[in-house]
Write an enzyme that holds these catalytic residues in place. Structure first.
Site, mmCIF file in Angstrom:
data_model
loop_
_atom_site.group_PDB
_atom_site.id
_atom_site.type_symbol
_atom_site.label_atom_id
_atom_site.label_comp_id
_atom_site.label_asym_id
_atom_site.label_seq_id
_atom_site.Cartn_x
_atom_site.Cartn_y
_atom_site.Cartn_z
ATOM 1 N N ASP A 48 -6.086 -7.153 4.221
ATOM 2 C CA ASP A 48 -7.200 -6.584 3.464
ATOM 3 C C ASP A 48 -8.062 -7.721 2.906
ATOM 4 O O ASP A 48 -9.288 -7.715 3.024
ATOM 5 C CB ASP A 48 -6.658 -5.710 2.319
ATOM 6 C CG ASP A 48 -7.784 -5.091 1.515
ATOM 7 O OD1 ASP A 48 -8.746 -4.611 2.131
ATOM 8 O OD2 ASP A 48 -7.710 -5.103 0.271
ATOM 9 N N ASP A 80 -11.872 -9.355 4.479
ATOM 10 C CA ASP A 80 -13.114 -9.410 3.700
ATOM 11 C C ASP A 80 -13.652 -10.840 3.658
ATOM 12 O O ASP A 80 -14.858 -11.066 3.692
ATOM 13 C CB ASP A 80 -12.892 -8.924 2.259
ATOM 14 C CG ASP A 80 -13.217 -7.435 2.102
ATOM 15 O OD1 ASP A 80 -12.980 -6.684 3.066
ATOM 16 O OD2 ASP A 80 -13.708 -7.039 1.033
ATOM 17 N N TYR A 99 0.810 -1.207 0.000
ATOM 18 C CA TYR A 99 0.000 0.000 0.000
ATOM 19 C C TYR A 99 0.852 1.269 0.000
ATOM 20 O O TYR A 99 0.484 2.268 -0.582
ATOM 21 C CB TYR A 99 -0.900 0.032 1.248
ATOM 22 C CG TYR A 99 -2.168 -0.764 1.115
ATOM 23 C CD1 TYR A 99 -2.134 -2.137 0.937
ATOM 24 C CD2 TYR A 99 -3.406 -0.140 1.171
ATOM 25 C CE1 TYR A 99 -3.299 -2.865 0.829
ATOM 26 C CE2 TYR A 99 -4.583 -0.862 1.066
ATOM 27 C CZ TYR A 99 -4.518 -2.223 0.898
ATOM 28 O OH TYR A 99 -5.677 -2.933 0.790
ATOM 29 N N LYS A 118 3.796 -15.719 3.759
ATOM 30 C CA LYS A 118 3.985 -16.380 2.458
ATOM 31 C C LYS A 118 5.489 -16.533 2.256
ATOM 32 O O LYS A 118 6.072 -16.023 1.293
ATOM 33 C CB LYS A 118 3.323 -15.501 1.364
ATOM 34 C CG LYS A 118 3.296 -16.096 -0.028
ATOM 35 C CD LYS A 118 2.308 -17.230 -0.205
ATOM 36 C CE LYS A 118 2.454 -17.859 -1.582
ATOM 37 N NZ LYS A 118 1.655 -19.100 -1.732
ATOM 38 N N ASP A 168 -2.417 -18.482 1.673
ATOM 39 C CA ASP A 168 -3.399 -19.158 0.809
ATOM 40 C C ASP A 168 -4.079 -20.300 1.572
ATOM 41 O O ASP A 168 -5.297 -20.481 1.495
ATOM 42 C CB ASP A 168 -2.754 -19.630 -0.505
ATOM 43 C CG ASP A 168 -1.414 -20.322 -0.325
ATOM 44 O OD1 ASP A 168 -0.880 -20.333 0.802
ATOM 45 O OD2 ASP A 168 -0.885 -20.871 -1.321
#
Ligand code: IPM
Ligand code: MG
Length: 365
Positions: A252, A256, A146, A196, A228
């Site tokens: 983020d 969601d 970001y 990751k 993942d």
């Protein structure tokens, strides 16, 4: 009497409608506690751009600078309306990210929580939900992709390219991990570290810092999960998670998904905490398609108030009461149209009614 100045940034779309309900709740809290709230409304987002030419006007910044804390609604317009705003002034880039950076609100708390009685809202089977979902996602909020360097260009053959960088330094990582460990200590003492490291160097550094920080919290059990795999596990067995910590972009996306497993993003409040200033906002967007119709779900907005009462004002009991007031309205079979009502026989209510019913419940608690 303790006095708090609260900057109120209702924002765009459904922002003003849900903010109205949040304010009703603040009024109840003010009436029966030794606190007073001075609300200072300010323009923020696309509405601010169309009125002043800036999505984050100077005047709003001044109000936020002077405020003890900030309550933010939602920002953003439809795709067509957004195209009328220059890229740098679009609400996300021009208002929201600058607020996060200015107050260095690095710790984003996103509770993914659904008591057993409300499990009918979730798309997951009841045997998957078990005793209910209760996860605290902690997202680093001012680093990573970001805020890393960004560049775009065209090469000699005319091919367009873009480069964005995922940047963290060890201090940033240490800070957010400290927040996560301390949160885990207050809860079940289990911390899921989402990363990751099979691909990203940033995750390797993240995990190294975690090894350095963890001896300070010997009671906390650490579980490493690739991002993942975490996404699958959230659907298959959400009960295994309690506190999860992750970098900005992972947070983020997974938060969601958290809204998805609860049944609606309308159930996702959040707290964005910095060392000197914090702000509170729903995790969802401004839903321009339903704006002005008085049908938006104010739960995440009012939940953000509950988080503010606890985290800024230390009104822990009042905060708990706000949660239970909202949940008892739902448990009585009422819901806003974004949620699937209990066994197909629930009663659909609008935004204002939901706000009033929360107030009624709260007043008797
Ligand atoms: C969120 C939102 C923001 C983000 C957008 C509006 C910039 O999706 O708070 O999760 O990506 O952080
Ligand atoms: Mg998001």
């Amino acid at each position: 009497m303790k006095q708090y100045k609260i900057a109120v940034l209702a924002g765009d779309g459904i922002g003003p409608e849900i903010m109205k309900q949040a304010i009703k709740v603040l009024e109840v809290v003010e009436k029966r506690n030794d606190v007073s709230f001075e609300l200072q409304h300010a323009l923020f987002g696309a509405c601010a751009y169309f009125k002043t030419g800036k999505s984050l006007p100077e005047e709003t910044l001044e109000i936020c600078d002077k405020a003890d804390t900030i309550l933010k609604g939602t920002i953003g317009l439809s795709h067509e309306e957004t195209l009328k705003i220059p890229v740098e002034q679009r609400p996300e880039r021009g208002a929201l990210l600058p607020i996060r950076k200015r107050y260095n609100t690095y710790a984003n708390f996103r509770p993914v929580s659904l008591p057993r009685e409300l499990s009918h809202f979730s798309p997951l089977k009841s045997e998957v939900i078990g005793k209910g979902i209760d996860i605290m996602m902690i997202r680093e909020l001012v680093g990573g992709l970001y805020f890393g360097e960004k560049e775009r260009g065209v090469d000699a053959t005319g091919k367009r390219w873009v480069k964005e960088t995922l940047e963290y330094d060890e201090d940033q990582i240490r800070k957010i991990l400290g927040v996560a460990f301390r949160t885990a200590m207050k809860r079940k003492k289990v911390l899921h570290n989402i990363h990751k490291s099979n691909v990203l160097l940033s995750s390797i550094l993240w995990n190294e810092i975690l090894e350095e920080v963890s001896p300070q919290y010997p009671e906390v059990e650490i579980k490493h999960v690739l991002v993942d795999a975490a996404s699958t596990a959230l659907c298959l067995n959400p009960a295994q998670f309690d506190v999860m910590v992750m970098e900005n972009m992972f947070g983020d996306i997974l938060s969601d998904q958290g809204g998805g497993i609860l049944g609606s993003l309308g159930l996702m409040p959040s707290a964005c905490i910095g060392d000197t200033k914090s702000y509170f906002e729903p995790s969802h967007g401004s839903a321009p398609d339903i704006a002005g119709k008085n049908i938006a779900n104010p739960y995440a907005m009012v939940g953000s108030v509950a988080m503010m009462l606890d985290m800024v004002m230390g009104l822990e009991e009042e905060s708990k009461k706000v949660w239970s007031a909202m949940q008892s309205v739902f448990a009585a079979g009422y819901s806003t149209p974004d949620l699937s009502p209990a066994h197909g026989e629930g009663k659909i209510i609008n935004t204002d009614d939901f706000g009033d019913m929360i107030v009624k419940e709260l007043e008797i608690l």
